[in-house]
Scaffold this active site. Structure first.
Site, PDB file in Angstrom:
ATOM      1  N   ARG A 248       0.854  -1.188   0.000  1.00  0.00           N
ATOM      2  CA  ARG A 248       0.000   0.000   0.000  1.00  0.00           C
ATOM      3  C   ARG A 248       0.891   1.240   0.000  1.00  0.00           C
ATOM      4  O   ARG A 248       1.866   1.308   0.761  1.00  0.00           O
ATOM      5  CB  ARG A 248      -0.908   0.030   1.244  1.00  0.00           C
ATOM      6  CG  ARG A 248      -2.072  -0.949   1.209  1.00  0.00           C
ATOM      7  CD  ARG A 248      -3.143  -0.543   0.181  1.00  0.00           C
ATOM      8  NE  ARG A 248      -4.297  -1.430   0.197  1.00  0.00           N
ATOM      9  CZ  ARG A 248      -4.443  -2.513  -0.567  1.00  0.00           C
ATOM     10  NH1 ARG A 248      -3.485  -2.856  -1.425  1.00  0.00           N
ATOM     11  NH2 ARG A 248      -5.541  -3.242  -0.499  1.00  0.00           N
ATOM     12  N   GLU A 277      -3.169   7.472  -5.073  1.00  0.00           N
ATOM     13  CA  GLU A 277      -3.377   6.799  -6.357  1.00  0.00           C
ATOM     14  C   GLU A 277      -4.597   7.439  -7.012  1.00  0.00           C
ATOM     15  O   GLU A 277      -5.590   7.643  -6.314  1.00  0.00           O
ATOM     16  CB  GLU A 277      -3.630   5.302  -6.147  1.00  0.00           C
ATOM     17  CG  GLU A 277      -2.369   4.566  -5.767  1.00  0.00           C
ATOM     18  CD  GLU A 277      -2.576   3.084  -5.489  1.00  0.00           C
ATOM     19  OE1 GLU A 277      -3.649   2.544  -5.825  1.00  0.00           O
ATOM     20  OE2 GLU A 277      -1.662   2.476  -4.924  1.00  0.00           O
ATOM     21  N   HIS A 296      -0.877  -0.023  -9.761  1.00  0.00           N
ATOM     22  CA  HIS A 296      -1.552  -0.947  -8.825  1.00  0.00           C
ATOM     23  C   HIS A 296      -2.168  -2.146  -9.570  1.00  0.00           C
ATOM     24  O   HIS A 296      -3.383  -2.326  -9.596  1.00  0.00           O
ATOM     25  CB  HIS A 296      -2.632  -0.207  -8.005  1.00  0.00           C
ATOM     26  CG  HIS A 296      -2.969  -0.908  -6.728  1.00  0.00           C
ATOM     27  ND1 HIS A 296      -3.321  -0.252  -5.564  1.00  0.00           N
ATOM     28  CD2 HIS A 296      -2.995  -2.234  -6.403  1.00  0.00           C
ATOM     29  CE1 HIS A 296      -3.560  -1.133  -4.608  1.00  0.00           C
ATOM     30  NE2 HIS A 296      -3.375  -2.344  -5.095  1.00  0.00           N
TER      31      HIS A 296
HETATM   32  C1  GLV Z   1      -4.912  -5.378  -3.799  1.00  0.00           C
HETATM   33  O1  GLV Z   1      -4.239  -4.406  -3.609  1.00  0.00           O
HETATM   34  C2  GLV Z   1      -5.464  -6.161  -2.746  1.00  0.00           C
HETATM   35  O2  GLV Z   1      -5.391  -5.754  -1.569  1.00  0.00           O
HETATM   36  O3  GLV Z   1      -6.012  -7.238  -3.026  1.00  0.00           O
END
Ligand code: GLV
Length: 335
Positions: A248, A277, A296
């Protein structure tokens, strides 16, 4: 949950916040649940989500949906939240638990896909791949340069994993198998599987920073980990070490990361997650030589996303059938 008539799937309305792979919504509609699906590609705003949740008992959501205390308190009809993701920092879990709402999530099925992105970013950063690709687009290839465009090798180096869970394990396995890297890690508790299978060593956070040749982040975002990679942490890292984050964005402090790179306190950065983001298209990190950024996409394989969709649907279906969820964040609420 005691009134069988009330809990027949046909009586349960589910708000589906995004266009998830069909496999999940097909399971739910096939079982007779009534689905309201947000038709747009973009996520709902908080206001739209707060309006649309009215009259729905179940919520199928993901990391782009802010499910905070106010949202939970304003929706006493809500019986289950099923998150399409392994991370759930967008949901106030304490508030959900206080309201007796179980929160489901989708672990394991995206670990391989995410570890591939961490591994790929490590190599891309070590060899400046993204940056050099951009030089071709700008017509700057020129000629072969015996002393130019040099990166770093990874064989035999020390990999430092921050957060040795399922994804951290998969990253460590890849690095051991491909480059015989020594694995050290920092975690709240020791991971015996990593110790035994990978000969990994648990270390304190400062030692992880100081000894690692590559640092890769795989932890959850929590009060403990928010901003833990700040300027002080980067200054403790080796100037030859790349920093990789596929967990994250807010786990690193982005202005501090930029400052550390500019001051050559660390060697490079590979990011699949940023804060915020999306990252601004003119962000200075995007034009740096030793930086690789992706939008991401950690869990972005067909297989992983289909399985996440299936698990998220099964959590809802199982809850209404048996009162339990196969993958639950806050099991205490069902006790
Ligand atoms: C993606 O970032 C997830 O947490 O599955």
């Amino acid at each position: 949950m005691n009134d069988p008539e009330k809990n027949r799937p046909g009586k349960v309305k589910i708000l589906v916040t995004r266009q998830f792979p069909r496999v999940g919504t097909d399971i739910l509609s096939g079982q007779g649940f009534s689905l309201t699906c947000w038709p747009e590609e973009r996520p709902m705003t908080y206001e739209e989500l707060s309006e649309n949740i009215k009259g729905h008992q179940a919520l199928l959501c993901t990391l782009t949906d802010r499910i905070d205390k106010l949202f939970i308190r304003s929706n006493p009809q809500l019986e289950i939240i099923s998150q399409f993701a392994v991370g759930y920092d967008n949901i106030d879990i304490d508030a959900a638990s206080a309201a007796g709402i179980p929160v489901g999530f989708t672990p394991d099925v995206m670990s391989e896909a995410t570890a591939d992105i961490a591994f790929g970013l490590m190599i891309a950063t070590a060899r400046k791949m993204f940056y050099l690709h951009k030089t071709i687009l700008k017509g700057e290839w020129g000629y072969f340069k015996p002393r130019g465009n040099l990166g770093m090798e990874l064989r035999g180096k020390i990999l430092g994993i921050f957060g040795m869970g399922r994804i951290g394990m998969k990253m460590a396995q890849r690095c051991r198998a491909a480059y015989d890297m020594e694995v050290i890690y920092h975690n709240r508790s020791r991971n015996e599987e990593a110790d035994t299978l990978l000969d990994a060593q648990w270390v304190e956070f400062p030692e992880l920073l100081e000894r690692s040749d590559v640092v890769s982040v795989h932890s959850v975002l929590s009060d403990e980990t928010r901003g833990i990679f700040d300027l002080e942490a980067f200054c403790r890292m080796k100037p030859s070490a790349p920093f990789i984050n596929t967990a994250r964005g807010p786990i690193h402090n982005e202005p501090d990361l930029l400052a550390a790179l500019k001051a050559e306190e660390i060697w490079g950065a590979g990011l699949d997650v940023t804060d915020p983001e999306p990252m601004d298209r003119n962000h200075p990190l995007l034009s740096m030589e030793n930086v690789s950024v992706l939008p991401h996409i950690g869990s972005g394989t067909r297989e992983a996303r289909d399985n996440m969709s299936r698990l998220a649907a099964e959590n809802i279906a199982a809850f209404y059938k048996t009162g339990t969820l196969p993958h639950i964040v806050n099991p205490g609420v069902l006790a």
